[in-house]
Design an enzyme around this catalytic site. Structure first.
Site, PDB file in Angstrom:
ATOM      1  N   ASN A   1       0.879  -1.448  -0.035  1.00  0.00           N
ATOM      2  CA  ASN A   1       0.031  -0.004   0.110  1.00  0.00           C
ATOM      3  C   ASN A   1       0.848   1.213  -0.113  1.00  0.00           C
ATOM      4  O   ASN A   1       0.217   2.203   0.054  1.00  0.00           O
ATOM      5  CB  ASN A   1      -1.197   0.028   1.134  1.00  0.00           C
ATOM      6  CG  ASN A   1      -0.453   0.055   2.544  1.00  0.00           C
ATOM      7  OD1 ASN A   1       0.881   0.264   2.601  1.00  0.00           O
ATOM      8  ND2 ASN A   1      -1.240   0.535   3.645  1.00  0.00           N
TER       9      ASN A   1
ATOM     10  N   GLY B   1      -5.451 -17.169   5.564  1.00  0.00           N
ATOM     11  CA  GLY B   1      -6.769 -17.745   4.907  1.00  0.00           C
ATOM     12  C   GLY B   1      -6.700 -18.072   3.438  1.00  0.00           C
ATOM     13  O   GLY B   1      -6.884 -19.023   2.762  1.00  0.00           O
TER      14      GLY B   1
ATOM     15  N   TYR C   1       3.827  -2.752  17.890  1.00  0.00           N
ATOM     16  CA  TYR C   1       4.393  -3.664  16.822  1.00  0.00           C
ATOM     17  C   TYR C   1       4.895  -4.973  17.246  1.00  0.00           C
ATOM     18  O   TYR C   1       4.626  -6.061  16.794  1.00  0.00           O
ATOM     19  CB  TYR C   1       5.785  -2.774  16.300  1.00  0.00           C
ATOM     20  CG  TYR C   1       6.964  -3.236  15.605  1.00  0.00           C
ATOM     21  CD1 TYR C   1       6.519  -3.459  14.221  1.00  0.00           C
ATOM     22  CD2 TYR C   1       7.882  -3.743  15.869  1.00  0.00           C
ATOM     23  CE1 TYR C   1       7.291  -4.088  13.215  1.00  0.00           C
ATOM     24  CE2 TYR C   1       8.870  -4.565  14.981  1.00  0.00           C
ATOM     25  CZ  TYR C   1       8.667  -4.344  13.699  1.00  0.00           C
ATOM     26  OH  TYR C   1       9.464  -5.175  12.814  1.00  0.00           O
TER      27      TYR C   1
ATOM     28  N   ARG D   1      -6.702 -21.893   1.202  1.00  0.00           N
ATOM     29  CA  ARG D   1      -7.446 -21.916   0.159  1.00  0.00           C
ATOM     30  C   ARG D   1      -6.517 -22.581  -1.036  1.00  0.00           C
ATOM     31  O   ARG D   1      -6.887 -23.413  -1.498  1.00  0.00           O
ATOM     32  CB  ARG D   1      -8.063 -20.581  -0.377  1.00  0.00           C
ATOM     33  CG  ARG D   1      -9.110 -20.860  -1.611  1.00  0.00           C
ATOM     34  CD  ARG D   1      -9.875 -19.584  -2.026  1.00  0.00           C
ATOM     35  NE  ARG D   1      -8.712 -18.271  -2.246  1.00  0.00           N
ATOM     36  CZ  ARG D   1      -7.961 -18.245  -2.793  1.00  0.00           C
ATOM     37  NH1 ARG D   1      -7.847 -18.623  -3.903  1.00  0.00           N
ATOM     38  NH2 ARG D   1      -7.065 -17.108  -3.009  1.00  0.00           N
TER      39      ARG D   1
HETATM   40  P1  NAD Z   1       9.515  -1.107   5.190  1.00  0.00           P
HETATM   41  O1  NAD Z   1       8.650  -0.075   5.895  1.00  0.00           O
HETATM   42  O2  NAD Z   1      10.729  -0.611   4.369  1.00  0.00           O
HETATM   43  O3  NAD Z   1       8.698  -2.205   4.498  1.00  0.00           O
HETATM   44  C1  NAD Z   1       7.265  -2.498   4.955  1.00  0.00           C
HETATM   45  C2  NAD Z   1       6.600  -2.511   3.799  1.00  0.00           C
HETATM   46  O4  NAD Z   1       5.032  -2.773   4.077  1.00  0.00           O
HETATM   47  C3  NAD Z   1       6.330  -1.161   2.878  1.00  0.00           C
HETATM   48  O5  NAD Z   1       6.539  -1.185   1.538  1.00  0.00           O
HETATM   49  C4  NAD Z   1       4.858  -0.640   3.499  1.00  0.00           C
HETATM   50  O6  NAD Z   1       4.642   0.310   2.363  1.00  0.00           O
HETATM   51  C5  NAD Z   1       4.343  -1.778   3.414  1.00  0.00           C
HETATM   52  N1  NAD Z   1       3.067  -1.800   4.343  1.00  0.00           N
HETATM   53  C6  NAD Z   1       2.778  -1.569   5.442  1.00  0.00           C
HETATM   54  N2  NAD Z   1       1.677  -1.571   5.977  1.00  0.00           N
HETATM   55  C7  NAD Z   1       0.990  -2.147   4.899  1.00  0.00           C
HETATM   56  C8  NAD Z   1      -0.610  -2.732   4.691  1.00  0.00           C
HETATM   57  N3  NAD Z   1      -1.463  -2.312   5.656  1.00  0.00           N
HETATM   58  N4  NAD Z   1      -0.877  -3.265   3.437  1.00  0.00           N
HETATM   59  C9  NAD Z   1       0.177  -3.623   2.795  1.00  0.00           C
HETATM   60  N5  NAD Z   1       1.573  -2.821   2.636  1.00  0.00           N
HETATM   61  C10 NAD Z   1       1.896  -2.439   3.725  1.00  0.00           C
HETATM   62  O7  NAD Z   1      10.471  -2.139   6.310  1.00  0.00           O
HETATM   63  P2  NAD Z   1      11.431  -3.372   6.124  1.00  0.00           P
HETATM   64  O8  NAD Z   1      12.570  -2.930   7.041  1.00  0.00           O
HETATM   65  O9  NAD Z   1      11.461  -3.807   4.775  1.00  0.00           O
HETATM   66  O10 NAD Z   1      10.609  -4.402   6.854  1.00  0.00           O
HETATM   67  C11 NAD Z   1       9.967  -5.600   6.053  1.00  0.00           C
HETATM   68  C12 NAD Z   1       9.541  -6.653   7.232  1.00  0.00           C
HETATM   69  O11 NAD Z   1      10.324  -7.068   7.712  1.00  0.00           O
HETATM   70  C13 NAD Z   1       8.349  -6.024   8.035  1.00  0.00           C
HETATM   71  O12 NAD Z   1       7.438  -7.143   8.168  1.00  0.00           O
HETATM   72  C14 NAD Z   1       9.221  -5.712   9.360  1.00  0.00           C
HETATM   73  O13 NAD Z   1       8.488  -5.781  10.561  1.00  0.00           O
HETATM   74  C15 NAD Z   1      10.228  -7.135   9.189  1.00  0.00           C
HETATM   75  N6  NAD Z   1      11.402  -6.635  10.117  1.00  0.00           N
HETATM   76  C16 NAD Z   1      12.388  -5.996   9.557  1.00  0.00           C
HETATM   77  C17 NAD Z   1      13.714  -5.526  10.183  1.00  0.00           C
HETATM   78  C18 NAD Z   1      14.614  -4.669   9.761  1.00  0.00           C
HETATM   79  O14 NAD Z   1      15.652  -4.600  10.594  1.00  0.00           O
HETATM   80  N7  NAD Z   1      14.335  -4.240   8.483  1.00  0.00           N
HETATM   81  C19 NAD Z   1      13.795  -6.167  11.498  1.00  0.00           C
HETATM   82  C20 NAD Z   1      12.810  -7.033  12.052  1.00  0.00           C
HETATM   83  C21 NAD Z   1      11.586  -7.501  11.279  1.00  0.00           C
END
Ligand code: NAD
Ligand code: UDP
Length: 322
Positions: free
Chosen positions: A34, A102, A145, A106
């Site tokens: 999104n 879900g 979070y 499916r």
């Molecule tokens: P990021 O914010 O760059 O990426 C998250 C992506 O999810 C973004 O493109 C955002 O637009 C999208 N998004 C957010 N809410 C959404 C929704 N409701 N519907 C659709 N898209 C949505 O962050 P990242 O660092 O790339 O993290 C990616 C994943 O890895 C996340 O789930 C994060 O929790 C997990 N993670 C990352 C780290 C890190 O250090 N980078 C550490 C632990 C976990």
């Protein structure tokens, strides 16, 4: 074998690299995002590829696709981003998990959850092993979070036990690299941007808190190995670099590598900021043969190079589209 693969959050920092890697491997990749915390420019180079599709959609709303595998990454990850609209963050983790599970049920897809070291909260056990249950403040400003990710893990395990969904859970520790949002407020992006712009380096608290920083290529490699690994190893598994640094050491290294004369200033430590964090990666090594290969110095050099070449005016703050 060529697979149809959905990556939620596929336009983000980690998601865009994962999409890139999967496209290169020849899979049919669908990126669903999104654009809450990401820029379309992260994936525009993939748009011309015949095996890449982009869907602008919110994971809190159902979606109907036919795929073989799902990587569920959609969720704001930087504290400033996930606290922007904490209720939406919780909805994204919980409803997003329900929707991908879900869908997996499916179409009998395999589904991987991008969980986090934040499930350990401010840990009393060091380094953190997967069997440590964590010390999370359920009512603090990071809870949206941490608890959202914990709830998502519970949902994954229940769908696995009840519906026999083929799942994987990876707990990611602080990961950095090119395409981090330069204004996401995370420590690596803040320090590099501040150093390159000659601004003060904002060290929160006394800087003695620790983190273990993993370069994004290592992390993506671990994630794909986990997805492709044996079905009897569903995790959770820690993915991170066990080399631990104080935040002050990180600031000093960034200053050294950028050649910046910025000065370090102190700002208050945010509430519930974990005092230390370091993964025990014994399980990842034993089960997946995975361990990081890129040192912090080398990874920072690549990241700094990328930051030097981007146009900062291109990046917008999180955009509420809900
Ligand atoms: P990021 O914010 O760059 O990426 C998250 C992506 O999810 C973004 O493109 C955002 O637009 C999208 N998004 C957010 N809410 C959404 C929704 N409701 N519907 C659709 N898209 C949505 O962050 P990242 O660092 O790339 O993290 C990616 C994943 O890895 C996340 O789930 C994060 O929790 C997990 N993670 C990352 C780290 C890190 O250090 N980078 C550490 C632990 C976990
Ligand atoms: N931090 C800091 N200065 C900054 C941003 C963060 O000293 O400008 C500290 C922060 O207090 C924390 C560590 O760096 O101790 C990592 O913060 P980040 O937001 O990157 O990730 P997380 O706290 O989620 O691990």
């Amino acid at each position: 074998m060529i697979k149809r693969i959905l990556v939620t959050g596929g336009a983000g920092f980690l998601g865009s690299h994962l999409c890139e890697r999967l496209v290169e491997l020849g899979h049919d990749v669908i990126c669903l995002d999104n654009f809450f915390t990401s820029q379309k420019s992260n994936i525009t180079h993939l748009l011309g590829r015949t095996n890449f599709d982009l869907i602008r959609h919110d994971v809190t709303l159902p979606f109907w696709l036919e795929v073989d595998e799902i990587y569920n990454l959609a969720c704001p990850a930087a504290p400033g981003h996930y606290q922007f609209n904490p209720i939406k963050t919780l909805k994204t983790s919980v409803m997003g998990a329900i929707n991908v599970l879900g869908m997996a049920r499916r179409c009998r897809a395999k589904v991987l959850q991008a969980s986090t070291s934040e499930v350990y909260g401010d840990p009393e056990v060091h380094p953190q092993r997967e069997d440590y249950r964590g010390s999370v403040n359920p009512i603090g400003p990071r809870a949206c979070y941490d608890e959202g990710k914990r709830a998502a893990e519970a949902l994954f395990m229940d769908y696995h036990r009840v519906n026999r969904i083929n799942i994987r859970i990876v707990r990611i520790f602080n990961t950095y690299g090119p395409r981090m949002h330069p204004f996401d407020g995370r420590v690596v992006s803040n320090f590099i941007r501040q150093a390159l712009q000659g601004e003060d380096i904002t060290l929160f608290g006394n800087g003695q808190q620790t983190r273990s920083f993993c370069y994004r290529d290592d992390l993506i490699d671990g994630m794909i190995r986990m997805m492709e690994g044996p079905d009897d190893f569903i995790g959770p598994v820690n993915l991170g670099n066990p080399d631990e640094f104080t935040v002050r050491e990180l600031a000093e290294l960034v200053l050294q590598l950028t050649g910046s004369t910025s000065k370090i200033i102190h700002e208050p430590l945010p509430a519930d900021d974990p005092t230390r964090r370091r993964p025990d990666i014994g399980l990842a090594l034993a089960k997946l043969g995975w361990q990081p290969t890129i040192s912090l110095r080398e990874g920072l050099q690549k990241t700094i190079e990328w930051f030097r070449n981007i146009d900062l005016t291109h990046y917008r703050p999180p955009t509420p589209n809900y």
